[in-house]
Design an enzyme around this catalytic site. Structure first.
Site, mmCIF file in Angstrom:
data_model
loop_
_atom_site.group_PDB
_atom_site.id
_atom_site.type_symbol
_atom_site.label_atom_id
_atom_site.label_comp_id
_atom_site.label_asym_id
_atom_site.label_seq_id
_atom_site.Cartn_x
_atom_site.Cartn_y
_atom_site.Cartn_z
ATOM 1 N N GLU A 104 0.826 -1.213 0.000
ATOM 2 C CA GLU A 104 0.000 0.000 0.000
ATOM 3 C C GLU A 104 0.860 1.263 0.000
ATOM 4 O O GLU A 104 1.325 1.701 1.049
ATOM 5 C CB GLU A 104 -0.925 0.015 1.232
ATOM 6 C CG GLU A 104 -1.802 1.256 1.293
ATOM 7 C CD GLU A 104 -2.676 1.329 2.542
ATOM 8 O OE1 GLU A 104 -2.421 0.581 3.503
ATOM 9 O OE2 GLU A 104 -3.615 2.135 2.546
ATOM 10 N N LYS A 161 -2.646 -2.249 -2.956
ATOM 11 C CA LYS A 161 -3.673 -1.400 -2.343
ATOM 12 C C LYS A 161 -3.327 0.032 -2.721
ATOM 13 O O LYS A 161 -2.321 0.587 -2.252
ATOM 14 C CB LYS A 161 -3.702 -1.586 -0.826
ATOM 15 C CG LYS A 161 -4.704 -0.672 -0.139
ATOM 16 C CD LYS A 161 -5.128 -1.217 1.195
ATOM 17 C CE LYS A 161 -6.047 -0.244 1.912
ATOM 18 N NZ LYS A 161 -6.735 -0.828 3.058
HETATM 19 P P1 13P Z 1 -9.041 4.142 4.743
HETATM 20 O O1 13P Z 1 -9.985 3.494 3.747
HETATM 21 O O2 13P Z 1 -9.755 4.716 5.933
HETATM 22 O O3 13P Z 1 -8.098 5.082 4.079
HETATM 23 O O4 13P Z 1 -8.165 2.981 5.373
HETATM 24 C C1 13P Z 1 -7.658 2.013 4.584
HETATM 25 C C2 13P Z 1 -6.368 1.564 5.110
HETATM 26 O O5 13P Z 1 -6.162 0.393 5.340
HETATM 27 C C3 13P Z 1 -5.304 2.542 5.299
HETATM 28 O O6 13P Z 1 -4.103 1.902 5.572
#
Ligand code: 13P
Length: 365
Positions: free
Chosen positions: A223, A265
């Site tokens: 991510e 992600k």
């Molecule tokens: P949000 O959808 O609230 O941004 O959180 C997703 C997430 O896992 C952030 O690391």
């Protein structure tokens, strides 16, 4: 303009590593020791590429997505404070149970990302959450990064920590039932940032963690979040996101990470929250798709999105528009935290006993 982006280019993967007339991919992997790194069948956590790929594909099964309930206790306290709930261990457990046991959760969820504490907790009937999830067809995941710290020498920029001891933590998480693991890197847009150094440091850490995950039989969910904070326009977000993704896939390649067993992600390409010119749903969807297509290899099994502070309506509309614009090279789904939880949390806070079932219903409305 942000500095040093050129050094992150995928051009580094070009001619010197491409075998004349041979398979670029295979030869490149062999040169990088790819085959040597796969765990042998005798190892307790041995996991073939095909098993990792199967888990990754199941994470993005048609019509399903992943709920992120991996807030650290500190972040959970912020969310609970916002609605007046005491952030006790029991309240955190009860709230996660509310979300995971919502009726029909397994119709919409392929899995959930849990926090360390949650992976060790159970339903009120004493069933460990990981077992409950697996029995109900949902894949348990775990957040494994240890959060961000300021990047020394680069004011305003962050780097994610958590590599020390990660191999042993992954071994334990696998035993506790986790089958994928998330690591969040944070990229901030501002005056002269992000720097190439910040992008490369975060990509390198993401790739190191991803390789360790695959070694231990967990699918990495990488991510790289480009924050919505700031007054930059959508074009700037596009440029930064593209460079960040190219740098990430360059690093994954260099660390011999199998893309077939990896999930991205991603953050969507949106203007900063403070930008005077906000974008339409179509503009966000088109820009995000174009950016992903230009930087993400098609062999990746799937991409899920974070909501990053978008409202639940906006996050849903953007994802829906991207899917309507398909077919796309990869399944696109959600891995929202706030966008899936806001309404349920508010309702639950008003009457924790009385609104329990109503709060559960709002999660998938
Ligand atoms: P949000 O959808 O609230 O941004 O959180 C997703 C997430 O896992 C952030 O690391």
């Amino acid at each position: 303009m942000p500095l040093g982006w050129g050094s992150c280019s995928v051009a580094r993967l070009s001619s010197d590593r491409r075998p004349p007339g041979g398979s670029y991919r295979q030869e490149g992997r062999q040169a990088a020791g790819y085959n040597a790194r796969i765990p042998s069948a005798a190892e307790p956590h041995a996991m073939s590429i095909e098993q990792l790929a199967e888990t990754a594909r199941a994470m993005v099964a048609p019509g399903k997505g992943i709920i992120a309930i991996d807030e650290s206790s500190a972040t959970c306290k912020k969310r609970f404070d916002g609605v007046g709930i005491e952030c006790s261990e029991e309240n955190r457990r009860a709230y996660r149970e509310l979300l995971l046991t919502a009726p029909n959760a397994n119709q919409y969820l392929s899995g959930a990302i849990l926090f360390d504490e949650t992976l060790r907790q159970s339903t009120k009937d004493g069933v460990p959450f990981a077992k409950y999830m697996m029995d109900n067809g949902m894949i348990p995941g775990i957040k494994v990064d240890k959060g961000t710290v300021p990047l020394a020498g680069f004011p305003g920029e962050l780097v994610t920590e958590g590599l020390d001891g990660l191999r042993d933590r992954l071994k334990e998480y696998y035993k506790l039932g986790a089958r994928f693991a998330k690591w969040r890197a944070v990229i901030t847009i501002g005056d002269d940032i992000p720097s190439g150094t910040c992008i490369e440091a975060n990509s390198h850490a993401l790739a190191r963690y991803a390789a360790l995950c695959q070694e231990q039989g967990l699918v990495p969910m990488v991510e790289p979040e480009v924050l919505m904070d700031g007054d930059h326009d959508i074009g700037t977000c596009y440029e930064v996101t593209e460079v960040v993704l190219r740098s990430l896939f360059d690093a994954l390649y260099n660390q011999s990470v199998m893309l077939e067993g990896t999930i991205l992600k991603a953050s969507m390409v949106v203007p900063g929250k403070g930008c005077a010119e906000q974008a339409s749903v179509e503009e966000v969807a088109e820009s995000t798709l174009m950016c992903l297509k230009s930087a993400v290899p098609a062999i990746l099994p799937g991409i899920v999105f974070l909501s990053g502070g978008q409202s639940d309506e906006a996050a849903t509309a953007h994802l829906d528009a991207m899917n309507r614009m398909g077919p796309n090279p990869w399944p696109l789904s959600f891995s929202y935290g706030r966008a899936m939880q806001q309404a349920a949390l508010k309702l639950w806070a008003q009457d924790m006993q009385g609104n329990y079932a109503k709060a559960q219903q709002t999660v998938f409305e």
